[in-house]
Enzyme design. Structure first.
Site, PDB file in Angstrom:
ATOM      1  N   GLU A 200      15.645  12.000 -36.325  1.00  0.00           N
ATOM      2  CA  GLU A 200      15.734  11.225 -35.433  1.00  0.00           C
ATOM      3  C   GLU A 200      14.652  10.225 -35.303  1.00  0.00           C
ATOM      4  OE1 GLU A 200      18.002  11.896 -31.801  1.00  0.00           O
ATOM      5  OE2 GLU A 200      18.169  13.974 -32.458  1.00  0.00           O
ATOM      6  N   TYR A 284      18.595  18.042 -11.849  1.00  0.00           N
ATOM      7  CA  TYR A 284      18.288  19.392 -11.399  1.00  0.00           C
ATOM      8  C   TYR A 284      19.626  20.033 -10.976  1.00  0.00           C
ATOM      9  CZ  TYR A 284      15.861  23.404  -9.938  1.00  0.00           C
ATOM     10  OH  TYR A 284      15.421  24.836  -9.795  1.00  0.00           O
ATOM     11  N   PRO A 286      18.245  20.510 -15.150  1.00  0.00           N
ATOM     12  CA  PRO A 286      18.575  19.981 -16.180  1.00  0.00           C
ATOM     13  C   PRO A 286      19.424  20.188 -17.333  1.00  0.00           C
ATOM     14  CG  PRO A 286      16.463  21.007 -16.078  1.00  0.00           C
ATOM     15  CD  PRO A 286      17.229  21.530 -15.052  1.00  0.00           C
ATOM     16  N   SER A 287      19.870  19.784 -18.260  1.00  0.00           N
ATOM     17  CA  SER A 287      20.754  20.102 -19.293  1.00  0.00           C
ATOM     18  C   SER A 287      19.806  20.904 -20.183  1.00  0.00           C
ATOM     19  CB  SER A 287      21.368  18.898 -20.081  1.00  0.00           C
ATOM     20  OG  SER A 287      20.628  17.851 -20.461  1.00  0.00           O
ATOM     21  N   HIS A 290      12.929  21.260 -20.915  1.00  0.00           N
ATOM     22  CA  HIS A 290      11.745  20.703 -21.510  1.00  0.00           C
ATOM     23  C   HIS A 290      11.888  19.343 -20.675  1.00  0.00           C
ATOM     24  CE1 HIS A 290       8.471  19.714 -24.122  1.00  0.00           C
ATOM     25  NE2 HIS A 290       8.560  18.465 -23.771  1.00  0.00           N
ATOM     26  N   HIS A 292      12.137  15.824 -19.234  1.00  0.00           N
ATOM     27  CA  HIS A 292      12.587  14.908 -19.703  1.00  0.00           C
ATOM     28  C   HIS A 292      13.157  13.691 -18.711  1.00  0.00           C
ATOM     29  CE1 HIS A 292      16.009  17.543 -19.416  1.00  0.00           C
ATOM     30  NE2 HIS A 292      16.861  16.498 -19.543  1.00  0.00           N
TER      31      HIS A 292
END
Length: 381
Positions: A200, A284, A286-287, A290, A292
């Site tokens: 990407e 919160y 998160p998916s 890490h 982001h």
């Protein structure tokens, strides 16, 4: 301006990459090995499956408000066993799509109002008319996101499920949530591929390569990359070992300030939106674990949010408002006591459950069972 132009994609002058430095730092701090990163020899640009050969197993959810539908199925020409999740989304209108006058010196821009428009009249009544219109194919695309092969967690994420409000204390986070996400989170290989420029790279909008407070800014999968009104960007930090906002402390203030200031400047230069037009926030739970940051434009559809929202709050025993809610049938303070043993046995034999009670007029929020017995997962995935 083309979507895939990078404003800043310079690597650190040090021969060691930001990701490797972060790995070494994590090892030094914790005495443990950082997560393994699967190397990718070259960037993959072609899918291993043919979308036209997707075979539907079932519909996971159909969101008519957002005009999205999530599907579960397979690609039989690749594998009969591997499952795929497809998310189809109708695209928002772009203002350029409805323009009717164009400068002849410029490149022709597709418009809904052209000879390619197919119109079917449904009815005409006085000054009102109803039509079904089909514009040209290039203005009628469907944004498609594919997860393949998909895991059970992916299927759960895109399925319609009952949600519960969890009151997660610091102690419960340490006892329940942290062990859960450590043992059962999604693979982060795709995140490391982005941070190490393995995948990407052409989607990077901006990069700050500082290993301590740097990040990569790129479009979220939910954005088509073109419609400014629905802009949705994701900033993934270079620093490892920050799973979510639960890990943040005062030592991370330089990182947070850098995220806010650097992203604001990059978006203003690239898309023409100033800081006061942006929302920046963490999810919160998160998916993925890490750290982001999500970035959206401030839209005009939110000023009356709290007038329209269902808001949870606490009322104490003895409060007159609580009595009024109970009288209205919106809340039940306690289960009805059964003093007669025969009535109790009769209720059990008949299979009397909470489901036999009429539904209250507002949604119930289940928190005690989730906290006490931990039957419900404290995270979305």
């Amino acid at each position: 301006m083309p979507l895939n132009v990078k404003l800043n994609n310079e690597k650190s002058p040090d021969s060691e990459s930001p990701l490797n430095r972060a790995d070494n730092e994590t090892k030094a701090e914790n005495g443990t090995k950082a997560p393994d990163v699967k190397p990718t020899s070259e960037e993959v640009t072609k899918a291993s499956y043919d979308l036209s050969k997707f075979k539907l197993t079932r519909i996971l959810q159909n969101n008519t408000l957002r005009k999205t539908i999530a599907l579960l199925g397979t690609f039989p020409d690749v594998s009969d066993n591997d499952l795929a999740v497809l998310l189809l989304e109708k695209q928002a209108f772009k203002e350029q799509d409805v323009q009717t006058a164009h400068d002849n010196t410029l490149e022709t821009v597709p418009s809904i109002f052209s000879d390619a428009l197919q119109v079917c009249t449904e009815f005409i009544n006085n000054i009102y008319g109803s039509f079904k219109c089909v514009p040209s194919a290039e203005l009628n695309s469907i944004k498609t996101t594919v997860v393949y092969p998909a895991t059970e967690k992916h299927i759960e994420k895109y399925s319609i499920t009952q949600k519960y409000l969890i009151a997660e204390t610091p102690a419960l986070y340490e006892q329940l949530t942290l062990p859960y996400i450590t043992n059962s989170q999604f693979s982060l290989d795709w995140v490391y591929n982005i941070l190490e420029h393995r995948q990407e790279t052409d989607r990077i909008v901006y990069e700050d390569s500082n290993p301590e407070k740097g990040y990569i800014l790129l479009p979220d999968l939910k954005w088509d990359g073109k419609t400014l009104e629905t802009l949705y960007l994701l900033a993934i930090v270079h620093k490892h070992n920050i799973k979510s906002l639960r890990d943040l402390n005062d030592s991370h203030l330089p990182l947070l300030y850098n995220l806010r200031d650097g992203i604001s400047k990059a978006i203003e230069k690239r898309y023409g939106l100033c800081y006061s037009q942006l929302r920046m926030y963490f999810h919160y739970q998160p998916s993925f674990y890490h750290l982001h940051l999500h970035i959206n434009p401030v839209r005009g559809d939110a000023p009356d949010y709290y007038q329209r929202a269902t808001l949870p709050f606490v009322l104490f025993e003895g409060c007159k408002l609580l009595d009024e809610f109970e009288e209205k049938g919106a809340v039940r303070k306690s289960a009805e006591k059964v003093n007669n043993k025969e009535k109790l046995n009769d209720a059990v034999e008949k299979g009397c459950t909470d489901e036999s009670v009429d539904e209250p007029q507002v949604k119930k929020i289940k928190i005690d069972k989730s906290v006490k017995d931990t039957e419900e997962s404290p995270i979305e995935k």
